[in-house]
Design a protein around this motif. Structure first.
Motif, PDB file in Angstrom:
ATOM      1  N   PRO A  54       0.819  -1.213   0.000  1.00 25.59           N
ATOM      2  CA  PRO A  54       0.000   0.000   0.000  1.00 25.59           C
ATOM      3  C   PRO A  54       0.859   1.272   0.000  1.00 25.59           C
ATOM      4  CG  PRO A  54      -0.610  -1.481   1.819  1.00 25.59           C
ATOM      5  CD  PRO A  54       0.618  -2.050   1.191  1.00 25.59           C
ATOM      6  N   PRO A  55       0.277   2.401  -0.430  1.00 23.39           N
ATOM      7  CA  PRO A  55       1.034   3.652  -0.438  1.00 23.39           C
ATOM      8  C   PRO A  55       1.456   4.080   0.965  1.00 23.39           C
ATOM      9  CG  PRO A  55      -1.173   3.954  -1.400  1.00 23.39           C
ATOM     10  CD  PRO A  55      -1.096   2.552  -0.925  1.00 23.39           C
ATOM     11  N   GLY A  56       2.600   4.720   1.058  1.00 22.00           N
ATOM     12  CA  GLY A  56       3.034   5.314   2.326  1.00 22.00           C
ATOM     13  C   GLY A  56       3.622   4.346   3.326  1.00 22.00           C
ATOM     14  N   THR A  57       3.992   3.136   2.873  1.00 21.63           N
ATOM     15  CA  THR A  57       4.507   2.145   3.823  1.00 21.63           C
ATOM     16  C   THR A  57       6.038   2.171   3.927  1.00 21.63           C
ATOM     17  OG1 THR A  57       4.245   0.545   2.033  1.00 21.63           O
ATOM     18  CG2 THR A  57       2.587   0.510   3.771  1.00 21.63           C
ATOM     19  N   GLY A  58       6.682   3.067   3.176  1.00 22.53           N
ATOM     20  CA  GLY A  58       8.134   3.222   3.346  1.00 22.53           C
ATOM     21  C   GLY A  58       8.975   2.635   2.224  1.00 22.53           C
ATOM     22  N   LYS A  59       8.376   2.379   1.058  1.00 20.84           N
ATOM     23  CA  LYS A  59       9.136   1.779  -0.042  1.00 20.84           C
ATOM     24  C   LYS A  59      10.253   2.730  -0.518  1.00 20.84           C
ATOM     25  CE  LYS A  59       5.160   1.008  -2.274  1.00 20.84           C
ATOM     26  NZ  LYS A  59       4.233   1.323  -1.165  1.00 20.84           N
ATOM     27  N   THR A  60       9.881   3.986  -0.730  1.00 21.09           N
ATOM     28  CA  THR A  60      10.875   4.962  -1.188  1.00 21.09           C
ATOM     29  C   THR A  60      11.939   5.176  -0.118  1.00 21.09           C
ATOM     30  OG1 THR A  60       9.058   6.045  -2.344  1.00 21.09           O
ATOM     31  CG2 THR A  60      11.118   7.288  -2.172  1.00 21.09           C
ATOM     32  N   LEU A  61      11.482   5.264   1.123  1.00 22.24           N
ATOM     33  CA  LEU A  61      12.400   5.487   2.247  1.00 22.24           C
ATOM     34  C   LEU A  61      13.436   4.362   2.342  1.00 22.24           C
ATOM     35  CD1 LEU A  61      12.316   7.737   4.454  1.00 22.24           C
ATOM     36  CD2 LEU A  61      11.302   6.044   5.959  1.00 22.24           C
ATOM     37  N   ILE A 109      18.828   2.917  -9.560  1.00 22.10           N
ATOM     38  CA  ILE A 109      17.700   3.607 -10.196  1.00 22.10           C
ATOM     39  C   ILE A 109      16.436   3.132  -9.491  1.00 22.10           C
ATOM     40  CG2 ILE A 109      16.509   4.188 -12.334  1.00 22.10           C
ATOM     41  CD1 ILE A 109      18.796   3.093 -13.929  1.00 22.10           C
ATOM     42  N   PHE A 110      15.647   4.075  -9.009  1.00 24.48           N
ATOM     43  CA  PHE A 110      14.403   3.733  -8.316  1.00 24.48           C
ATOM     44  C   PHE A 110      13.237   4.124  -9.217  1.00 24.48           C
ATOM     45  CE2 PHE A 110      10.964   4.957  -5.298  1.00 24.48           C
ATOM     46  CZ  PHE A 110      10.781   3.732  -4.691  1.00 24.48           C
ATOM     47  N   PHE A 111      12.483   3.114  -9.671  1.00 22.02           N
ATOM     48  CA  PHE A 111      11.318   3.368 -10.519  1.00 22.02           C
ATOM     49  C   PHE A 111      10.061   3.327  -9.662  1.00 22.02           C
ATOM     50  CE2 PHE A 111      14.265   1.807 -13.770  1.00 22.02           C
ATOM     51  CZ  PHE A 111      14.054   2.733 -14.772  1.00 22.02           C
ATOM     52  N   ASP A 112       9.554   4.490  -9.307  1.00 21.27           N
ATOM     53  CA  ASP A 112       8.309   4.525  -8.536  1.00 21.27           C
ATOM     54  C   ASP A 112       7.143   4.374  -9.522  1.00 21.27           C
ATOM     55  OD1 ASP A 112       6.796   4.658  -6.310  1.00 21.27           O
ATOM     56  OD2 ASP A 112       7.220   6.740  -5.826  1.00 21.27           O
ATOM     57  N   GLU A 113       6.036   3.815  -9.051  1.00 17.18           N
ATOM     58  CA  GLU A 113       4.847   3.594  -9.894  1.00 17.18           C
ATOM     59  C   GLU A 113       5.226   2.831 -11.166  1.00 17.18           C
ATOM     60  OE1 GLU A 113       2.271   7.146 -10.224  1.00 17.18           O
ATOM     61  OE2 GLU A 113       3.550   8.056  -8.689  1.00 17.18           O
ATOM     62  N   LEU A 114       5.984   1.762 -10.979  1.00 19.64           N
ATOM     63  CA  LEU A 114       6.466   0.972 -12.119  1.00 19.64           C
ATOM     64  C   LEU A 114       5.306   0.437 -12.971  1.00 19.64           C
ATOM     65  CD1 LEU A 114       9.032  -0.254 -13.468  1.00 19.64           C
ATOM     66  CD2 LEU A 114       8.660  -2.286 -12.085  1.00 19.64           C
ATOM     67  N   ASP A 115       4.165   0.175 -12.316  1.00 19.14           N
ATOM     68  CA  ASP A 115       3.016  -0.374 -13.062  1.00 19.14           C
ATOM     69  C   ASP A 115       2.571   0.536 -14.199  1.00 19.14           C
ATOM     70  OD1 ASP A 115       0.566   1.227 -11.480  1.00 19.14           O
ATOM     71  OD2 ASP A 115       2.330   0.786 -10.273  1.00 19.14           O
ATOM     72  N   ALA A 156       8.977   0.152  -7.467  1.00 17.51           N
ATOM     73  CA  ALA A 156       7.969   0.184  -6.409  1.00 17.51           C
ATOM     74  C   ALA A 156       6.589   0.301  -7.056  1.00 17.51           C
ATOM     75  CB  ALA A 156       8.199   1.372  -5.476  1.00 17.51           C
ATOM     76  N   THR A 157       5.635  -0.372  -6.455  1.00 15.26           N
ATOM     77  CA  THR A 157       4.276  -0.318  -7.003  1.00 15.26           C
ATOM     78  C   THR A 157       3.238  -0.652  -5.935  1.00 15.26           C
ATOM     79  OG1 THR A 157       2.779  -1.204  -8.697  1.00 15.26           O
ATOM     80  CG2 THR A 157       4.356  -2.750  -7.783  1.00 15.26           C
ATOM     81  N   ASN A 158       2.031  -0.112  -6.122  1.00 14.05           N
ATOM     82  CA  ASN A 158       0.894  -0.514  -5.280  1.00 14.05           C
ATOM     83  C   ASN A 158       0.106  -1.620  -5.984  1.00 14.05           C
ATOM     84  OD1 ASN A 158       1.497   1.789  -3.740  1.00 14.05           O
ATOM     85  ND2 ASN A 158       0.222   3.052  -5.065  1.00 14.05           N
ATOM     86  N   ARG A 159       0.407  -1.838  -7.249  1.00 18.29           N
ATOM     87  CA  ARG A 159      -0.362  -2.810  -8.023  1.00 18.29           C
ATOM     88  C   ARG A 159       0.553  -3.759  -8.792  1.00 18.29           C
ATOM     89  NH1 ARG A 159      -5.751  -1.917  -9.055  1.00 18.29           N
ATOM     90  NH2 ARG A 159      -5.562  -4.097  -9.637  1.00 18.29           N
ATOM     91  N   PRO A 160       1.181  -4.700  -8.071  1.00 19.63           N
ATOM     92  CA  PRO A 160       2.097  -5.613  -8.772  1.00 19.63           C
ATOM     93  C   PRO A 160       1.391  -6.449  -9.829  1.00 19.63           C
ATOM     94  CG  PRO A 160       1.660  -6.352  -6.524  1.00 19.63           C
ATOM     95  CD  PRO A 160       1.070  -4.984  -6.643  1.00 19.63           C
ATOM     96  N   ASP A 161       0.086  -6.690  -9.634  1.00 17.26           N
ATOM     97  CA  ASP A 161      -0.657  -7.520 -10.581  1.00 17.26           C
ATOM     98  C   ASP A 161      -0.784  -6.857 -11.958  1.00 17.26           C
ATOM     99  OD1 ASP A 161      -2.230  -5.590  -9.194  1.00 17.26           O
ATOM    100  OD2 ASP A 161      -4.032  -6.484 -10.058  1.00 17.26           O
ATOM    101  N   LEU A 162      -0.582  -5.546 -12.017  1.00 16.99           N
ATOM    102  CA  LEU A 162      -0.734  -4.855 -13.297  1.00 16.99           C
ATOM    103  C   LEU A 162       0.557  -4.815 -14.111  1.00 16.99           C
ATOM    104  CD1 LEU A 162      -2.950  -1.728 -12.447  1.00 16.99           C
ATOM    105  CD2 LEU A 162      -3.638  -4.014 -13.195  1.00 16.99           C
ATOM    106  N   ILE A 163       1.643  -5.281 -13.493  1.00 18.80           N
ATOM    107  CA  ILE A 163       2.936  -5.183 -14.186  1.00 18.80           C
ATOM    108  C   ILE A 163       3.123  -6.314 -15.189  1.00 18.80           C
ATOM    109  CG2 ILE A 163       5.439  -5.302 -13.811  1.00 18.80           C
ATOM    110  CD1 ILE A 163       5.068  -3.731 -11.303  1.00 18.80           C
ATOM    111  N   ASP A 164       3.637  -5.972 -16.342  1.00 17.34           N
ATOM    112  CA  ASP A 164       3.879  -6.975 -17.371  1.00 17.34           C
ATOM    113  C   ASP A 164       4.800  -8.073 -16.829  1.00 17.34           C
ATOM    114  OD1 ASP A 164       3.693  -6.947 -20.699  1.00 17.34           O
ATOM    115  OD2 ASP A 164       5.242  -8.218 -19.805  1.00 17.34           O
ATOM    116  N   PRO A 165       4.367  -9.341 -16.912  1.00 16.23           N
ATOM    117  CA  PRO A 165       5.151 -10.427 -16.316  1.00 16.23           C
ATOM    118  C   PRO A 165       6.574 -10.522 -16.852  1.00 16.23           C
ATOM    119  CG  PRO A 165       3.089 -11.256 -17.285  1.00 16.23           C
ATOM    120  CD  PRO A 165       3.105  -9.783 -17.508  1.00 16.23           C
TER     121      PRO A 165
END
Ligand code: ATP
Length: 279
Positions: A54-61, A109-115, A156-165
């Motif tokens: 979920p958002p705000g759980t510290g992924k970027t941190l 390299i940090f890719f936020d919202e990768l989905d 980083a993503t909130n929706r791993p299911d949407l990422i191309d396998p």
């Protein structure tokens, strides 16, 4: 041009102590980064990390703290920022990000919202379109990384299911790590300790008692909001006091237990039960 919008990669200033709890995750990420970047010749294969939750759980941190601890440059990009309406520009932006990072190795390299950058091609209905080309470019860059020990990727993503396998296959973002909400009092306490590290707490504050007033299932960002709100309440009280009794300005704002109490009363947890059911 997008290249001008990219911040120069630099070593962040987030120490381990700034990250509360999440100790298993810290260790796992650190181990992977060190294995891939420092001990590459001994490493079985290259792998990138995908932090999801979920958002705000510290992924970027977390990602920034690893870069800080390992003295690595950090280049952060948000998926949607790379997308451009002009033909060929989005994949050029992906190439540009990797070029920038290569010029600043050792670098994460940090890719936020990768989905949003690599949505499942089966779903997007965009065969041969812009997303297809962006994903192909990203895959080509990731596959190129196997030969270089100085670049590491974290998504980083909130929706791993949407990422191309294809992005999640071995050698790419193949280590999936869940970053969840702080469920129990112990994790909430660790995060509160990290967040109030530079606070001047009044002698009536016992963080364990403060934590006992908190609802369950809060994100680090919720706890950050409690702390910053409590600090602002303390500041407001101090200003009132100074204007009424004319006493001299103290060197720091002291935060008391009632400030935390008021901040907690006004807190609305950002992640609902329904949101969590999704993970
Ligand atoms: P998003 O999915 O929205 O990008 P995120 O998971 O990357 O969110 P962060 O940006 O890392 O979340 O966290 C937001 C803020 O919440 C941080 O800047 C920090 O103030 C606070 N925070 C989150 N987790 C922690 C933690 N474990 N310890 C201390 N502070 C935290």
């Amino acid at each position: 041009a997008y290249s001008e919008a990219i911040d120069a990669p630099k070593i962040p200033k987030v120490s381990w102590e700034d990250v509360g709890g999440l100790s298993d995750l810290k260790e796992e990420i650190m181990r992977t980064v060190i294995c891939c970047m420092v001990m590459m010749p001994l490493c079985f294969s290259f792998s990138g990390i995908l932090l999801y939750g979920p958002p705000g759980t510290g992924k970027t941190l977390l990602a920034k703290a690893v870069a800080t601890e390992c003295s690595l440059n950090f280049l952060s990009v948000k998926g949607p920022e790379l997308l451009n309406m002009y033909v060929g520009q989005s994949e050029e932006n992906v190439r540009e990000v990797f070029n920038r990072a290569r010029a600043a190795v050792p670098c994460i390299i940090f890719f936020d919202e990768l989905d949003s950058l690599a949505p499942n091609r089966g779903r997007s209905g965009d065969s041969g379109g812009v997303m297809d080309r962006v994903i192909s470019q990203l895959l080509a860059e990731l596959d190129g990384l196997q030969k270089s020990s100085q670049l590491f990727v974290i998504g980083a993503t909130n929706r791993p299911d949407l990422i191309d396998p294809a992005l999640l296959r071995p050698g790419r973002f193949d280590k999936l790590l869940y970053v969840g909400v702080a469920e129990d009092k112990e994790s909430q306490l660790s995060i509160m300790k990290a967040l109030t590290r530079r606070f001047q707490l009044r002698s009536d504050v016992n963080l364990e008692d403060v934590v006992s007033l908190l609802p369950a299932k809060l994100t680090g960002a919720d706890l950050y909001s409690v702390c910053s709100h409590a600090w602002l309440i303390a500041l407001r009280t101090l200003i009132n006091k100074l204007t009424h009794d004319g006493s001299s300005v103290p060197s720091a704002v002291e935060v008391g237990v009632e400030d935390f109490r008021e901040a907690i009363i006004n807190l609305t947890p950002s992640v609902s039960k329904e949101d969590l059911a999704y993970f």
